[in-house]
Write an enzyme that holds these catalytic residues in place. Structure first.
Site, PDB file in Angstrom:
ATOM      1  N   HIS A   1       0.839  -1.202   0.000  1.00  0.00           N
ATOM      2  CA  HIS A   1       0.000   0.000   0.000  1.00  0.00           C
ATOM      3  C   HIS A   1       0.865   1.240   0.000  1.00  0.00           C
ATOM      4  O   HIS A   1       2.086   1.156   0.092  1.00  0.00           O
ATOM      5  CB  HIS A   1      -1.009  -0.008   1.157  1.00  0.00           C
ATOM      6  CG  HIS A   1      -0.423   0.093   2.534  1.00  0.00           C
ATOM      7  ND1 HIS A   1       0.391  -0.863   3.092  1.00  0.00           N
ATOM      8  CD2 HIS A   1      -0.547   1.051   3.491  1.00  0.00           C
ATOM      9  CE1 HIS A   1       0.730  -0.501   4.326  1.00  0.00           C
ATOM     10  NE2 HIS A   1       0.182   0.659   4.594  1.00  0.00           N
TER      11      HIS A   1
ATOM     12  N   HIS B   1       1.373   3.943   1.929  1.00  0.00           N
ATOM     13  CA  HIS B   1       1.946   4.691   3.059  1.00  0.00           C
ATOM     14  C   HIS B   1       3.473   4.799   2.978  1.00  0.00           C
ATOM     15  O   HIS B   1       4.151   3.874   2.540  1.00  0.00           O
ATOM     16  CB  HIS B   1       1.528   4.050   4.390  1.00  0.00           C
ATOM     17  CG  HIS B   1       0.101   4.363   4.773  1.00  0.00           C
ATOM     18  ND1 HIS B   1      -0.632   3.584   5.633  1.00  0.00           N
ATOM     19  CD2 HIS B   1      -0.711   5.392   4.396  1.00  0.00           C
ATOM     20  CE1 HIS B   1      -1.844   4.111   5.780  1.00  0.00           C
ATOM     21  NE2 HIS B   1      -1.911   5.201   5.039  1.00  0.00           N
TER      22      HIS B   1
ATOM     23  N   ASP C   1       5.790   4.607   5.096  1.00  0.00           N
ATOM     24  CA  ASP C   1       6.638   3.618   5.780  1.00  0.00           C
ATOM     25  C   ASP C   1       6.627   2.264   5.052  1.00  0.00           C
ATOM     26  O   ASP C   1       7.138   1.269   5.565  1.00  0.00           O
ATOM     27  CB  ASP C   1       6.230   3.461   7.253  1.00  0.00           C
ATOM     28  CG  ASP C   1       4.810   2.967   7.432  1.00  0.00           C
ATOM     29  OD1 ASP C   1       3.914   3.403   6.686  1.00  0.00           O
ATOM     30  OD2 ASP C   1       4.589   2.122   8.325  1.00  0.00           O
ATOM     31  N   HIS C   2       6.034   2.261   3.837  1.00  0.00           N
ATOM     32  CA  HIS C   2       6.045   1.045   3.001  1.00  0.00           C
ATOM     33  C   HIS C   2       6.602   1.323   1.608  1.00  0.00           C
ATOM     34  O   HIS C   2       6.960   0.395   0.889  1.00  0.00           O
ATOM     35  CB  HIS C   2       4.628   0.466   2.889  1.00  0.00           C
ATOM     36  CG  HIS C   2       4.074   0.083   4.235  1.00  0.00           C
ATOM     37  ND1 HIS C   2       3.958  -1.207   4.656  1.00  0.00           N
ATOM     38  CD2 HIS C   2       3.676   0.856   5.283  1.00  0.00           C
ATOM     39  CE1 HIS C   2       3.495  -1.229   5.910  1.00  0.00           C
ATOM     40  NE2 HIS C   2       3.310   0.020   6.298  1.00  0.00           N
TER      41      HIS C   2
ATOM     42  N   HIS D   1      -7.519  -0.548   5.523  1.00  0.00           N
ATOM     43  CA  HIS D   1      -6.461   0.316   6.063  1.00  0.00           C
ATOM     44  C   HIS D   1      -6.225   1.463   5.090  1.00  0.00           C
ATOM     45  O   HIS D   1      -6.195   2.633   5.473  1.00  0.00           O
ATOM     46  CB  HIS D   1      -5.196  -0.517   6.273  1.00  0.00           C
ATOM     47  CG  HIS D   1      -4.013   0.251   6.757  1.00  0.00           C
ATOM     48  ND1 HIS D   1      -3.952   0.806   8.023  1.00  0.00           N
ATOM     49  CD2 HIS D   1      -2.830   0.549   6.162  1.00  0.00           C
ATOM     50  CE1 HIS D   1      -2.779   1.411   8.162  1.00  0.00           C
ATOM     51  NE2 HIS D   1      -2.085   1.281   7.059  1.00  0.00           N
TER      52      HIS D   1
ATOM     53  N   ASP E   1      -0.131  -3.828   6.222  1.00  0.00           N
ATOM     54  CA  ASP E   1      -0.780  -3.348   7.444  1.00  0.00           C
ATOM     55  C   ASP E   1      -2.240  -3.807   7.532  1.00  0.00           C
ATOM     56  O   ASP E   1      -3.072  -3.135   8.140  1.00  0.00           O
ATOM     57  CB  ASP E   1      -0.746  -1.811   7.512  1.00  0.00           C
ATOM     58  CG  ASP E   1       0.646  -1.272   7.778  1.00  0.00           C
ATOM     59  OD1 ASP E   1       1.575  -2.073   8.000  1.00  0.00           O
ATOM     60  OD2 ASP E   1       0.810  -0.036   7.752  1.00  0.00           O
TER      61      ASP E   1
ATOM     62  N   HIS F   1       4.798  -4.755  10.597  1.00  0.00           N
ATOM     63  CA  HIS F   1       5.137  -4.072  11.850  1.00  0.00           C
ATOM     64  C   HIS F   1       5.257  -5.046  13.020  1.00  0.00           C
ATOM     65  O   HIS F   1       4.540  -6.053  13.076  1.00  0.00           O
ATOM     66  CB  HIS F   1       4.072  -3.025  12.222  1.00  0.00           C
ATOM     67  CG  HIS F   1       4.058  -1.836  11.315  1.00  0.00           C
ATOM     68  ND1 HIS F   1       4.918  -0.767  11.473  1.00  0.00           N
ATOM     69  CD2 HIS F   1       3.293  -1.549  10.236  1.00  0.00           C
ATOM     70  CE1 HIS F   1       4.673   0.128  10.526  1.00  0.00           C
ATOM     71  NE2 HIS F   1       3.690  -0.324   9.762  1.00  0.00           N
TER      72      HIS F   1
HETATM   73 FE    FE Z   1       2.760   0.769   8.155  1.00  0.00          FE
HETATM   74 ZN    ZN Z   2       0.104   1.635   6.588  1.00  0.00          ZN
END
Ligand code: FE
Ligand code: ZN
Length: 255
Positions: A57, A59, A61-62, A115, A134, A172
């Site tokens: 996805h 985001h 942090d990905h 999400h 996530d 995570h």
């Molecule tokens: Fe994340």
């Molecule tokens: Zn995420």
């Protein structure tokens, strides 16, 4: 058909980036690179050349490492069709029901919105590996930032249908806080209480609790258990898995 060799790379505060290496063709994918440097370093130390990025996805942090890794390696970026415009450097769109082959390792792709609108998961059946970003966490699930409880429940239900021996490679290390919450939902669940002990010991020893078997989630993850009459009863929504899921999700958001 070939089994992947998978390496886990801790990144940022609590992210996991994965390297998935297909040994017959030598292709190597980075799954959800939060940052470029740890992925590039890990690949180098394995002697693997990064050929692909798989994004679950959009985001940061990905996908934060996407462009730098692409710049450094010339890799191909694979991500959710439904979020094409939000995946930096995307080359190949995939979506629900597609198969995606990394050399001889074949994944089935699932749309798992909730999400985010365009979240996907990659299931490499021969490797017993699920990269679910996530959506599903150990004893938890992602927050429903861009979707409804009904969507998220439907997405989790797709993952729930996979074989119990499937290893959950989520993005995570949220396990301990998820566990603390899960026992408030099911204080009498013996499997859950035993698992909480186990993960606490692992964390005290500095070990990752990810991946773990999907079958363990069936027994201990309250978000996957919203279809159980006892749990529905406990939260006051008998016969209604979506309302049960929604209540649990809301409680966790405030936990
Ligand atoms: Fe994340
Ligand atoms: Zn995420």
């Amino acid at each position: 058909m070939a089994a992947l060799i998978i390496r886990q790379i801790p990144a940022r505060q609590d992210n996991y980036i994965y390297l998935a290496h297909e040994p017959e063709t030598g292709l190597t994918a980075v799954v959800d690179p939060a940052d470029a440097a740890p992925a590039l370093e890990a690949a180098q130390s394995e002697g693997w050349k990064i050929s692909h990025i798989l994004n679950t996805h959009h985001h940061g942090d990905h996908t934060g490492g996407n462009l730098e890794i692409k710049q450094a390696t010339g890799c191909t970026i694979v991500g959710p069709r439904a979020d094409h415009d939000r995946i930096p450097g995307i080359d190949i769109d995939v979506g629900d029901g597609d198969t995606y082959a990394l050399g001889k390792a074949v994944a089935r792709v699932f749309d798992v919105p909730g999400h985010t609108r365009g979240h996907i998961a990659f299931w490499f059946g021969d490797s017993k590996a699920l990269f679910c970003g996530d959506t599903l966490f150990i004893m938890g699930c992602g927050r429903t930032f861009e979707g409804t409880a009904a969507q998220m429940w439907n997405s989790l239900s797709k993952l729930k249908a996979l074989p119990p021996e499937t290893q959950v490679y989520c993005a995570h290390e949220y396990t301990q806080s998820n566990a603390r919450f899960a026992v408030t939902v099911e204080p009498d669940n013996k499997d859950l209480l035993a698992r909480v002990e186990k993960v606490n010991a692992m964390r005290s020893a500095g070990k990752p609790t990810v991946p773990d078997a999907l079958g363990e989630e069936f027994k201990t993850n309250p978000f996957l258990r919203a279809d159980l009459p006892a749990l529905q009863q406990a939260v006051g929504s008998p016969g209604d898995p979506v309302a049960t899921f929604a209540t649990i999700r809301l409680r966790k958001d405030k936990f």
